[in-house]
Scaffold this motif. Sequence first.
Motif, PDB file in Angstrom:
ATOM      1  N   ARG A  58      76.683  45.401 100.282  1.00  0.00           N
ATOM      2  CA  ARG A  58      77.012  46.706  99.466  1.00  0.00           C
ATOM      3  C   ARG A  58      76.851  46.459  97.987  1.00  0.00           C
ATOM      4  NH1 ARG A  58      83.324  47.529 101.506  1.00  0.00           N
ATOM      5  NH2 ARG A  58      82.706  48.404 103.695  1.00  0.00           N
ATOM      6  N   GLU A  59      76.645  45.308  97.448  1.00  0.00           N
ATOM      7  CA  GLU A  59      76.179  45.262  95.990  1.00  0.00           C
ATOM      8  C   GLU A  59      74.812  45.711  96.131  1.00  0.00           C
ATOM      9  OE1 GLU A  59      76.907  41.214  94.562  1.00  0.00           O
ATOM     10  OE2 GLU A  59      79.124  41.696  94.653  1.00  0.00           O
ATOM     11  N   LYS A  60      73.740  45.106  97.089  1.00  0.00           N
ATOM     12  CA  LYS A  60      72.423  45.344  97.132  1.00  0.00           C
ATOM     13  C   LYS A  60      72.167  47.085  97.139  1.00  0.00           C
ATOM     14  CE  LYS A  60      68.286  44.784  99.961  1.00  0.00           C
ATOM     15  NZ  LYS A  60      67.956  44.078 101.107  1.00  0.00           N
ATOM     16  N   VAL A  61      72.939  47.559  97.923  1.00  0.00           N
ATOM     17  CA  VAL A  61      72.964  49.054  98.113  1.00  0.00           C
ATOM     18  C   VAL A  61      73.252  49.773  97.058  1.00  0.00           C
ATOM     19  CG1 VAL A  61      73.950  51.040  99.302  1.00  0.00           C
ATOM     20  CG2 VAL A  61      73.043  49.141 100.738  1.00  0.00           C
ATOM     21  N   SER A  62      74.508  49.549  96.388  1.00  0.00           N
ATOM     22  CA  SER A  62      75.051  50.058  95.301  1.00  0.00           C
ATOM     23  C   SER A  62      73.930  49.985  93.960  1.00  0.00           C
ATOM     24  CB  SER A  62      76.434  49.358  94.598  1.00  0.00           C
ATOM     25  OG  SER A  62      76.749  49.734  93.469  1.00  0.00           O
ATOM     26  N   ASP A  63      73.442  48.545  93.730  1.00  0.00           N
ATOM     27  CA  ASP A  63      72.340  48.414  92.826  1.00  0.00           C
ATOM     28  C   ASP A  63      71.052  49.367  92.937  1.00  0.00           C
ATOM     29  OD1 ASP A  63      73.988  46.647  91.803  1.00  0.00           O
ATOM     30  OD2 ASP A  63      72.768  44.977  92.440  1.00  0.00           O
ATOM     31  N   GLU A  68      68.231  54.095  91.127  1.00  0.00           N
ATOM     32  CA  GLU A  68      67.392  55.266  91.231  1.00  0.00           C
ATOM     33  C   GLU A  68      68.079  56.498  90.319  1.00  0.00           C
ATOM     34  OE1 GLU A  68      68.227  55.999  95.732  1.00  0.00           O
ATOM     35  OE2 GLU A  68      66.347  54.803  96.018  1.00  0.00           O
ATOM     36  N   ALA A  69      69.402  56.392  90.315  1.00  0.00           N
ATOM     37  CA  ALA A  69      69.951  57.219  89.309  1.00  0.00           C
ATOM     38  C   ALA A  69      69.336  57.088  87.752  1.00  0.00           C
ATOM     39  CB  ALA A  69      71.300  57.214  89.489  1.00  0.00           C
TER      40      ALA A  69
END
Length: 76
Positions: A58-63, A68-69
């Motif tokens: 989840r941290e990897k996906v969140s980062d 990207e943003a």
Amino acid sequence: DKLKSLAIVLSVDKLQHRAEGTLGVVGATLHAEATEADMYASLDVLFDKLVAQLRKYREKVSDKHQREAREERQYG
């Protein structure tokens, strides 16, 4: 972050109790196994490992989404 599936296999091999778990989430499949002298202990260790893997994922996906943003704001 949606959970798709959870499969757990419990087995006993002589005096060792083994727990294997596969957790399917959107975008990944996480797998862990634990072998202990007590089945409840092996389940506890298994779930601790799966939770740690899920947090890391989840941290990897969140980062990735935050990066990207940030790039989108920076480069238009």
